[in-house]
Design an enzyme around this catalytic site. Structure first.
Site, PDB file in Angstrom:
ATOM      1  N   HIS A  62       2.301   0.793  -4.317  1.00  0.00           N
ATOM      2  CA  HIS A  62       0.874   0.802  -4.642  1.00  0.00           C
ATOM      3  C   HIS A  62       0.510   1.939  -5.598  1.00  0.00           C
ATOM      4  CE1 HIS A  62       0.828  -1.461  -0.764  1.00  0.00           C
ATOM      5  NE2 HIS A  62       0.049  -2.225  -1.473  1.00  0.00           N
ATOM      6  N   HIS A  77       0.037   3.264   3.577  1.00  0.00           N
ATOM      7  CA  HIS A  77      -0.166   2.253   2.528  1.00  0.00           C
ATOM      8  C   HIS A  77       1.118   1.953   1.777  1.00  0.00           C
ATOM      9  CE1 HIS A  77      -2.636  -0.513   0.384  1.00  0.00           C
ATOM     10  NE2 HIS A  77      -2.661   0.146  -0.750  1.00  0.00           N
ATOM     11  N   ASP A  78       1.763   2.938   1.156  1.00  0.00           N
ATOM     12  CA  ASP A  78       3.099   2.678   0.631  1.00  0.00           C
ATOM     13  C   ASP A  78       4.078   2.823   1.796  1.00  0.00           C
ATOM     14  OD1 ASP A  78       2.842   1.852  -1.959  1.00  0.00           O
ATOM     15  OD2 ASP A  78       2.773   3.884  -2.793  1.00  0.00           O
ATOM     16  N   ASP A  84      -3.161   0.391   8.799  1.00  0.00           N
ATOM     17  CA  ASP A  84      -2.403  -0.863   8.841  1.00  0.00           C
ATOM     18  C   ASP A  84      -1.735  -0.927  10.212  1.00  0.00           C
ATOM     19  OD1 ASP A  84      -3.314  -1.765   6.440  1.00  0.00           O
ATOM     20  OD2 ASP A  84      -1.355  -1.836   5.453  1.00  0.00           O
ATOM     21  N   ASN A 108      -6.095  -1.456   4.951  1.00  0.00           N
ATOM     22  CA  ASN A 108      -6.637  -2.670   4.341  1.00  0.00           C
ATOM     23  C   ASN A 108      -6.278  -3.925   5.148  1.00  0.00           C
ATOM     24  OD1 ASN A 108      -4.144  -1.590   3.148  1.00  0.00           O
ATOM     25  ND2 ASN A 108      -4.006  -3.552   2.103  1.00  0.00           N
ATOM     26  N   HIS A 124      -5.901   6.008   4.860  1.00  0.00           N
ATOM     27  CA  HIS A 124      -4.813   5.026   4.736  1.00  0.00           C
ATOM     28  C   HIS A 124      -4.202   5.005   3.338  1.00  0.00           C
ATOM     29  CE1 HIS A 124      -2.371   1.519   5.225  1.00  0.00           C
ATOM     30  NE2 HIS A 124      -2.974   0.922   4.226  1.00  0.00           N
ATOM     31  N   ASP A 157       1.399   2.015   9.051  1.00  0.00           N
ATOM     32  CA  ASP A 157       1.857   0.693   8.607  1.00  0.00           C
ATOM     33  C   ASP A 157       2.873   0.095   9.573  1.00  0.00           C
ATOM     34  OD1 ASP A 157       0.765   0.695   5.513  1.00  0.00           O
ATOM     35  OD2 ASP A 157       1.326   2.683   6.192  1.00  0.00           O
TER      36      ASP A 157
END
Ligand SMILES: *[C@@H]1O[C@H](CO)[C@@H](O)[C@H](O)[C@H]1NC(C)=O
Ligand SMILES: *[C@@H]1O[C@H](CO)[C@@H](O)[C@H](O)[C@H]1NC(C)=O
Ligand SMILES: *[C@@H]1O[C@H](CO)[C@@H](O)[C@H](O)[C@H]1NC(C)=O
Length: 346
Positions: A238, A264-265, A97, A135, A229, A64
């Site tokens: 999330h 993701h988080d 990400d 995503n 991810h 991320d």
């Protein structure tokens, strides 16, 4: 499924690593190119990475991240460089990400240079990067991130949807998790996703699950690590991704996977599953963080939750894994060791 055997890992293993860094990096690059050509007909592409002559493998995990240095991305990158040097890392894993907010616009998007090449500049980070898509990457031109053109622009870059990486005693199974998430299809809001190459979705997902399961079953690696991810277990924004709990977790549990690593988080997190041996590790602190909405999680399982930026390192041998998480000052936030008895082998 086919196994690509390294043509040179044993010769690399006989010379001191530091002196051969340039040669071995070139060879690794050439080998990755060759491997992808050779195995292009296989369900999941296989790659190999040599371990060190002393039988160890070290790497960093960041997720991320791509924000042109902003939101502490450059500070994280700087500390990754220092820790990478200290641990003499062999490679870097990105949990996706890679480029905010909407992936890359194409192979000529300057964001590739501005968020990757000119950010992770430390000599210790000039190693092969193995990337999955998040995503946000799916909101741009996915083919661009997978393209050979980016690999030519920066030889460290390797991004595929799903693939397998073997480094002697450890096998990494990179899984494309974005297409699992129902909401991106049923309720995408203003976001548009590039699903070319993923449709029809049901076939894509069932083939992927079948291939990952088969590859895990076939693996004789001492350590099996799955990288994706999306979160599976997380106390963060999330939280739990129910589609992965339903569809991927049974495969992880049935195949004695040691760890699931994700982003993701936007945090650093370690959840030690109480029902299996699986360690759930979130390294999603590559840039924007401090969301502030941490949920309750069983304190027996939750070994670390850090809401801010940072990254993770892993030092492995056939018998032991040492995991550490770092903040943007390089301070170690949490460590964890796992040991294994060696299986008898011939
Ligand atoms: C950068 O990191 C520092 C130290 O953790 C933090 O205080 C600051 O809020 C961070 N900046 C951003 C934009 O997240
Ligand atoms: C990448 O960005 C740097 C710094 O902005 C710039 O000097 C360099 O020319 C760029 N390289 C490419 C290939 O665009
Ligand atoms: C964990 O592993 C590290 C690196 O191998 C080692 O230095 C440390 O002593 C180990 N800690 C424990 C508690 O075994």
């Amino acid at each position: 499924m086919m196994q690509v055997i390294s043509p040179f890992s044993s010769s690399v293993a006989t010379v001191p690593f530091g002196k051969t860094i340039h040669i071995s990096f070139l060879l690794i690059t050439a080998w990755i190119w060759l491997s992808s050509v050779v195995s292009s007909f296989a369900e999941l592409q296989h790659f190999q990475h040599p371990i060190k002559p002393d039988g160890s493998l070290s790497f960093l995990v960041v997720g991320d991240w791509g924000r042109k240095g902003l939101y502490n991305q450059s500070e994280v990158a700087f500390q990754m460089g220092l820790v990478g040097q200290k641990l003499d890392i062999d490679l870097v894993i990105s949990t996706g990400d890679n480029f905010y907010e909407d992936g890359l616009t194409g192979v000529d998007d300057p964001a590739f240079n501005e968020s990757f090449t000119t950010i992770y500049t430390a000599p210790s980070l000039k190693k092969q990067w193995y990337n999955v898509l998040g995503n946000h990457d799916y909101r741009g031109d996915v083919e661009a991130q997978l393209s050979h053109i980016l690999r030519e622009k920066d030889k460290r870059w390797l991004c595929l949807r799903s693939f397998i990486l073997k480094a002697e005693f450890v096998e990494f199974f990179f899984v494309d998790t974005t297409p699992f998430v129902d909401q991106y299809f049923s309720d995408p809001g203003d976001d548009t996703y590039d699903w070319k190459g993923v449709s029809p979705r049901e076939d894509y997902l069932s083939n992927l699950l079948r291939d990952v399961d088969a590859a895990l079953k076939k693996s004789n690696a001492e350590w099996k690590i799955v990288v994706g991810h999306h979160t599976i277990k997380s106390a963060g924004h999330h939280g739990v991704t129910k589609e992965l709990v339903e569809q991927l977790v049974p495969i992880l549990e049935a195949n004695s996977v040691d760890m699931y690593i994700n982003g993701h988080d936007h945090c650093l997190e370690h959840i030690s599953d109480s029902n299996s041996q699986i360690q759930y590790l979130t390294s999603g602190g590559g840039s924007k963080a401090w969301r502030g909405d941490v949920h309750r999680w069983d304190p027996e399982e939750l070994k670390l939750y850090y809401d801010g930026q940072g990254f993770m390192s892993m030092q492995m041998t056939q018998k032991q894994v040492h995991i550490a998480f770092y903040d943007i000052f390089g301070k170690v936030l949490h460590t964890w060791n796992i040991s294994k008895e060696l299986h008898s082998s011939t």
